[in-house]
Design an enzyme around this catalytic site. Structure first.
Site, PDB file in Angstrom:
ATOM      1  N   HIS A  15       0.869  -1.184   0.000  1.00  0.00           N
ATOM      2  CA  HIS A  15       0.000   0.000   0.000  1.00  0.00           C
ATOM      3  C   HIS A  15       0.900   1.226   0.000  1.00  0.00           C
ATOM      4  O   HIS A  15       2.116   1.109  -0.104  1.00  0.00           O
ATOM      5  CB  HIS A  15      -0.944  -0.022   1.211  1.00  0.00           C
ATOM      6  CG  HIS A  15      -0.229  -0.116   2.520  1.00  0.00           C
ATOM      7  ND1 HIS A  15       0.219   0.994   3.196  1.00  0.00           N
ATOM      8  CD2 HIS A  15       0.152  -1.183   3.250  1.00  0.00           C
ATOM      9  CE1 HIS A  15       0.833   0.611   4.307  1.00  0.00           C
ATOM     10  NE2 HIS A  15       0.805  -0.707   4.363  1.00  0.00           N
ATOM     11  N   GLY A  16       0.336   2.382   0.099  1.00  0.00           N
ATOM     12  CA  GLY A  16       1.091   3.628  -0.031  1.00  0.00           C
ATOM     13  C   GLY A  16       2.311   3.746   0.860  1.00  0.00           C
ATOM     14  O   GLY A  16       3.393   4.106   0.400  1.00  0.00           O
TER      15      GLY A  16
END
Length: 99
Positions: A15-16
């Site tokens: 994810h980010g």
């Protein structure tokens, strides 16, 4: 011996934060998700590929494939293993993955 820089337990997997902070700060060029469900789920893989940094390759392997294959890694591969839960990491360690 494989060049494993970090192993992270995170139920979100790639994810980010993993893509923008962890991967670059440790200098990884390979993100390896070791998880049985994700290994066979191309939809989830596609979502994570969108979040992964362009300079790093991604692999989505079952826990057993990781155990069987990780020792064949090139020295040039700087590996960041991401697992969804502690049970998967325990299986990797018990299987001989040098974390």
């Amino acid at each position: 011996m494989p060049n494993i820089l970090l192993t992270r337990i995170d139920n979100r997997l790639i994810h980010g934060q993993v893509a923008t902070q962890w991967t670059s700060s440790i200098g990884a060029n390979l993100l390896l998700v070791a998880n049985d469900d994700v290994a066979s789920n191309t939809f989830r893989q596609g979502l994570m590929d969108m979040a992964a940094p362009s300079y790093a390759q991604t692999r989505y392997w079952s826990v057993q494939k990781t155990i069987d294959t990780i020792h064949k890694a090139s020295d040039a591969q700087k590996i960041f293993i991401v697992c969804e839960n502690p049970q998967d990491v325990l299986k990797l360690v018990e299987g001989g993955v040098p974390i």
